[in-house]
Design an enzyme around this catalytic site. Structure first.
Site, PDB file in Angstrom:
ATOM      1  N   CYS A   2       3.004  10.381   4.449  1.00  0.00           N
ATOM      2  CA  CYS A   2       3.402  11.164   5.892  1.00  0.00           C
ATOM      3  C   CYS A   2       3.917  10.691   6.877  1.00  0.00           C
ATOM      4  CB  CYS A   2       2.282  11.582   6.036  1.00  0.00           C
ATOM      5  SG  CYS A   2       2.083  13.261   4.524  1.00  0.00           S
ATOM      6  N   ARG A  27       8.509   4.566   4.541  1.00  0.00           N
ATOM      7  CA  ARG A  27       7.433   4.400   4.027  1.00  0.00           C
ATOM      8  C   ARG A  27       6.827   5.767   2.523  1.00  0.00           C
ATOM      9  NH1 ARG A  27       3.514   3.676   8.513  1.00  0.00           N
ATOM     10  NH2 ARG A  27       2.387   5.663   8.387  1.00  0.00           N
ATOM     11  N   TRP A  74       4.665  13.328   2.019  1.00  0.00           N
ATOM     12  CA  TRP A  74       3.958  12.670   0.550  1.00  0.00           C
ATOM     13  C   TRP A  74       2.859  13.741   0.337  1.00  0.00           C
ATOM     14  CZ3 TRP A  74      -0.038   9.524  -0.974  1.00  0.00           C
ATOM     15  CH2 TRP A  74       0.472   8.583  -2.288  1.00  0.00           C
ATOM     16  N   ASN A  98      -0.597  14.054   9.372  1.00  0.00           N
ATOM     17  CA  ASN A  98      -0.712  13.117   8.582  1.00  0.00           C
ATOM     18  C   ASN A  98      -2.305  13.403   8.318  1.00  0.00           C
ATOM     19  OD1 ASN A  98       2.023  12.677   9.230  1.00  0.00           O
ATOM     20  ND2 ASN A  98       1.689  10.440   9.426  1.00  0.00           N
ATOM     21  N   GLY A  99      -2.431  12.254   7.133  1.00  0.00           N
ATOM     22  CA  GLY A  99      -4.314  12.349   6.695  1.00  0.00           C
ATOM     23  C   GLY A  99      -4.154  13.695   5.948  1.00  0.00           C
ATOM     24  N   GLU A 485       0.407 -10.601  -9.201  1.00  0.00           N
ATOM     25  CA  GLU A 485       1.810 -10.296  -7.972  1.00  0.00           C
ATOM     26  C   GLU A 485       2.951  -9.952  -8.843  1.00  0.00           C
ATOM     27  OE1 GLU A 485       1.527  -9.055  -4.985  1.00  0.00           O
ATOM     28  OE2 GLU A 485       2.944  -9.551  -4.278  1.00  0.00           O
ATOM     29  N   LYS A 489       4.336  -5.972  -8.900  1.00  0.00           N
ATOM     30  CA  LYS A 489       6.217  -6.002  -8.582  1.00  0.00           C
ATOM     31  C   LYS A 489       7.159  -5.726  -9.042  1.00  0.00           C
ATOM     32  CE  LYS A 489       5.629  -6.273  -4.772  1.00  0.00           C
ATOM     33  NZ  LYS A 489       4.831  -6.864  -4.097  1.00  0.00           N
ATOM     34  N   GLU A 492       5.826  -1.577 -10.230  1.00  0.00           N
ATOM     35  CA  GLU A 492       5.980  -0.661  -8.740  1.00  0.00           C
ATOM     36  C   GLU A 492       7.805  -0.339  -8.648  1.00  0.00           C
ATOM     37  OE1 GLU A 492       4.384  -1.676  -4.994  1.00  0.00           O
ATOM     38  OE2 GLU A 492       5.416  -3.777  -5.480  1.00  0.00           O
ATOM     39  N   HIS A 508      -8.174 -13.601 -25.879  1.00  0.00           N
ATOM     40  CA  HIS A 508      -8.525 -12.426 -25.552  1.00  0.00           C
ATOM     41  C   HIS A 508      -8.752 -11.689 -25.828  1.00  0.00           C
ATOM     42  CE1 HIS A 508     -11.790 -15.867 -25.438  1.00  0.00           C
ATOM     43  NE2 HIS A 508     -10.863 -16.889 -24.373  1.00  0.00           N
ATOM     44  N   LYS A 607       4.781   3.444   1.736  1.00  0.00           N
ATOM     45  CA  LYS A 607       4.454   2.086   2.069  1.00  0.00           C
ATOM     46  C   LYS A 607       3.139   1.852   3.171  1.00  0.00           C
ATOM     47  CE  LYS A 607       5.873  -2.100   3.822  1.00  0.00           C
ATOM     48  NZ  LYS A 607       5.845  -3.209   2.856  1.00  0.00           N
TER      49      LYS A 607
HETATM   50  C1  F6R Z   1       2.537  -4.181  -2.757  1.00  0.00           C
HETATM   51  C2  F6R Z   1       2.687  -3.651  -1.875  1.00  0.00           C
HETATM   52  C3  F6R Z   1       0.931  -2.330  -2.274  1.00  0.00           C
HETATM   53  C4  F6R Z   1       0.806  -2.974  -0.657  1.00  0.00           C
HETATM   54  C5  F6R Z   1      -1.465  -2.410  -0.511  1.00  0.00           C
HETATM   55  C6  F6R Z   1      -1.597  -2.642   0.805  1.00  0.00           C
HETATM   56  O1  F6R Z   1       4.259  -4.186  -3.531  1.00  0.00           O
HETATM   57  O2  F6R Z   1       3.405  -3.785  -0.870  1.00  0.00           O
HETATM   58  O3  F6R Z   1      -0.069  -3.017  -2.898  1.00  0.00           O
HETATM   59  O4  F6R Z   1      -0.084  -4.293  -0.258  1.00  0.00           O
HETATM   60  O5  F6R Z   1      -0.833  -0.823  -0.448  1.00  0.00           O
HETATM   61  O6  F6R Z   1      -1.098  -2.631   2.131  1.00  0.00           O
HETATM   62  P1  F6R Z   1      -1.320  -2.783   3.012  1.00  0.00           P
HETATM   63  O7  F6R Z   1      -0.987  -4.811   3.130  1.00  0.00           O
HETATM   64  O8  F6R Z   1      -0.862  -2.644   4.111  1.00  0.00           O
HETATM   65  O9  F6R Z   1      -3.173  -3.142   3.637  1.00  0.00           O
END
Ligand code: F6R
Length: 612
Positions: A2, A27, A74, A98-99, A485, A489, A492, A508, A607
């Site tokens: 949010c 976000r 959100w 928010n929260g 990673e 990527k 997501e 395995h 985000k």
């Molecule tokens: C994936 C991504 C998330 C963040 C995770 C932690 O591309 O961006 O997995 O890495 O939500 O976020 P931060 O780094 O802001 O603590």
């Protein structure tokens, strides 16, 4: 997550609120709304979907006002519907939040018994009714809010307005970020300063528990009813940092910004091939004492931590553990004397990482255990930076795309700088090794630039993924986390199911998945594990799997039937994971674009994950 924007001004704030919400779109959200005060009336508009829908409705109805609050939601409690979108209204009160209010059900029961009618399924609506109810005992909106907040359990940031207080905006920060933007004859609030950059670069960063009253010309902050001073800080980020420029998506722009972001990050620490004398100087005594390192992080930042574990142990012989924050915070881990606890976080506000940090600090204090804490972060003003003993900033600039790219590679660069620093303080890093790594760090932006030249080749390969439903990523050593990673990527942003594995684990279990429908991405730097990795590639080919290999130009790996190869420029072994991040980012990006997904704001994701 949010987002909140609010403002009190002499001019009409409608456009400022809408522009602020647009800047918070990155976000992640599923509905948006705003409320303005005009002639002692609340004018409210809410829409499911994009801020553009809300903007259209607001402009059609010519909604204006000098004071207002706005929100991107959100969904957590209740579906993304118009009724659940914020602001929520009770009588003359409008609230954005928010929260999460954890005890909302209990409060809702109580308010319903008093006759309050709920029109949404949200936890937020209780706040609007509670403030409305508290106003039966006082004429002061501030006092009413001060009465209500002790009753709320959970994490929240609030923006509150009232028709009979048409010149003031009340805001609260308790466990969820909130900043005040200081204008000239006007003041603003937001959950993210980026939203306010068009109107100011001067900010007051509220602390947990702060309640503030804003008018056009004043900002008063209170803690437990007492006035406190909070400094105004000037930010040097520019508005242009938050625009896509010539790129189609923020993610692509941010991928291409990596050479510069890494250059910036290392320049703060290195002078030629030496560390600057003042680099983390105040931490020398702590670094000297530490016997081990515990890294806590989530998602991509966790993957950066996994790579740092190899580096800490192999380069300077300091034991290092890495754990996902959402597990660490709840499993009552033993807090060990002389440990450096490192939070890695792009935002510095991730709820699980912050809670894990606070829990660690609390238990260390209660048991008189000597520890040090540190944050590696991209946001200088974040909660984690403020709450740890030491911090090291990744100078990546604002990262808007939900999928982390430049924040990740700069985290790696920062971690390497930290390891060099600790190695020097503890005299565990030979001079030759220092020179080798610092030279490689300086060279890294150029190798990334050269790797970016393969963009078109990677785009061609990505076409072969578009129809696939599953994908494997394999790597060894520091490229095992890059495989994780890469898979993160791809899943997501393209919504293709992908898994990352340590290549040695293939037989395995995951080898059972390999058939001619399974693309397998291989990360093949020129290191001592290369021959073993080549054997793993044979295992995949023997089962009909199609290989997509990012291989060192000197690895001897060549194109053949069902084996596609992109040659990556030779790079120092220690820093190879930084460079090999780039092709997996580009691959995911192109696959997502070809599949037509919302690359910068993938479905269901946010985000900055400021709620649990
Ligand atoms: C994936 C991504 C998330 C963040 C995770 C932690 O591309 O961006 O997995 O890495 O939500 O976020 P931060 O780094 O802001 O603590």
């Amino acid at each position: 997550m949010c987002g909140i924007v609010g403002g009190v001004a002499e001019r009409c704030v409608t456009e400022i609120l809408i522009e602020g919400l647009k800047r918070l779109e990155y976000r992640g959200y599923d509905s948006a709304g705003l409320a303005l005060l005009n002639k002692e009336q609340i004018l409210r508009e809410r829409r499911v979907g994009k801020v553009a829908n809300l903007a259209e409705a607001v402009s059609e109805q010519h909604l204006t006002g000098n004071i207002g609050i706005a929100h991107t939601r959100w969904a957590t409690h209740g579906k993304p519907t118009e009724n659940n979108a914020h602001p929520h209204v009770s009588g003359n009160v409008a609230v954005v939040h928010n929260g999460i209010i954890e005890n909302y059900q209990e409060l809702k029961d109580e308010l319903q018994a008093l006759g309050y009618i709920f029109t949404s399924q949200t936890d937020t609506e209780v706040v609007a009714h509670l403030v409305n109810d508290a106003l039966k005992q006082t004429d002061s909106l501030l006092e009413a809010v001060q009465k209500v907040t002790p009753r709320l359990k959970g994490a929240y940031a609030l923006g509150i307005i009232h028709t009979e207080h048409a010149d003031e905006l009340i805001t609260v920060r308790e466990g969820s970020p909130l900043v005040i933007g200081v204008g000239i004859g006007e003041n603003f609030i937001s959950s993210d300063q980026l939203a306010l950059l068009p109107v100011t670069n001067r900010f007051v960063y509220l602390e947990e528990g702060d309640i503030a009253r804003l008018t056009r010309t004043s900002i008063e902050v209170f803690v437990n009813g007492e006035r406190v001073d909070r400094p105004v800080k000037e930010l040097d980020a520019t508005v242009s940092n938050a625009s896509k420029g010539e790129y189609k998506h923020f993610m692509l722009k941010e991928i291409y910004e990596q050479p510069e972001a890494i250059q910036q990050t290392i320049s703060q620490a290195l002078n030629g091939n030496n560390l600057r004398e003042d680099f983390l100087q105040h931490a020398n005594a702590d670094f000297n004492k530490i016997q081990q390192v515990q890294i806590i992080a989530c998602g991509t930042s966790y993957h950066a931590g996994m790579i740092a574990k190899y580096w800490f142990e192999q380069l300077i012989g300091v034991p290092c553990q890495v754990e996902i924050a959402s597990e660490f915070r709840y499993r009552t881990p033993v807090i060990v004397e002389n440990t450096l606890y490192i939070c890695i976080s792009q935002s510095g506000e991730t709820a699980d990482t912050l809670a894990a940090l606070r829990e660690t600090q609390k238990r260390a204090k209660a048991n008189n255990i000597n520890i040090s804490t540190m944050t590696i972060c991209n946001v200088a003003t974040s909660s984690m930076v403020r709450e740890t003993d030491h911090h090291l900033l990744t100078l990546a600039g604002p990262e808007i795309g939900v999928a982390s790219t430049k924040a990740f590679t700069t985290q790696l660069a920062a971690l390497m700088l930290l390891i060099i620093k600790i190695g020097q303080v503890k005299q565990r890093l030979a001079a030759a090794q220092l020179t080798e790594i610092t030279e490689a760090l300086w060279h890294c932006p150029k190798v990334i630039l050269d790797t970016l030249q393969h963009n078109t080749a990677i785009l061609r390969l990505s076409a072969l993924f578009v129809e696939k439903n599953h994908c494997l990523f394999l790597g060894r050593g520091t490229h095992f986390p890059i495989a994780l990673e890469g898979a993160l990527k791809l899943k997501e942003i393209s919504y293709i199911h992908a898994e990352g594995y340590a290549a040695g684990e293939l037989k395995h279990g995951p080898l059972a998945l390999v058939d001619n429908e399974m693309p397998v991405v291989i990360l093949a730097p020129n290191d001592e594990m290369l021959d073993k990795l080549k054997s793993n590639m044979e295992e995949v080919q023997a089962r009909g799997g199609e290989l997509f290999v990012f291989a060192d130009e000197n690895s001897g790996i060549q194109e053949k039937d069902r084996q596609h190869v992109v040659h990556i420029p030779a790079v120092n072994e220690w820093l190879a994971p930084i460079v090999y991040s780039v092709p997996v980012q580009l691959l995911s990006y192109h696959v997502a674009v070809l599949r037509g997904t919302d690359v910068d704001q993938p479905r269901n994701l946010a985000k900055s994950v400021t709620v649990e």
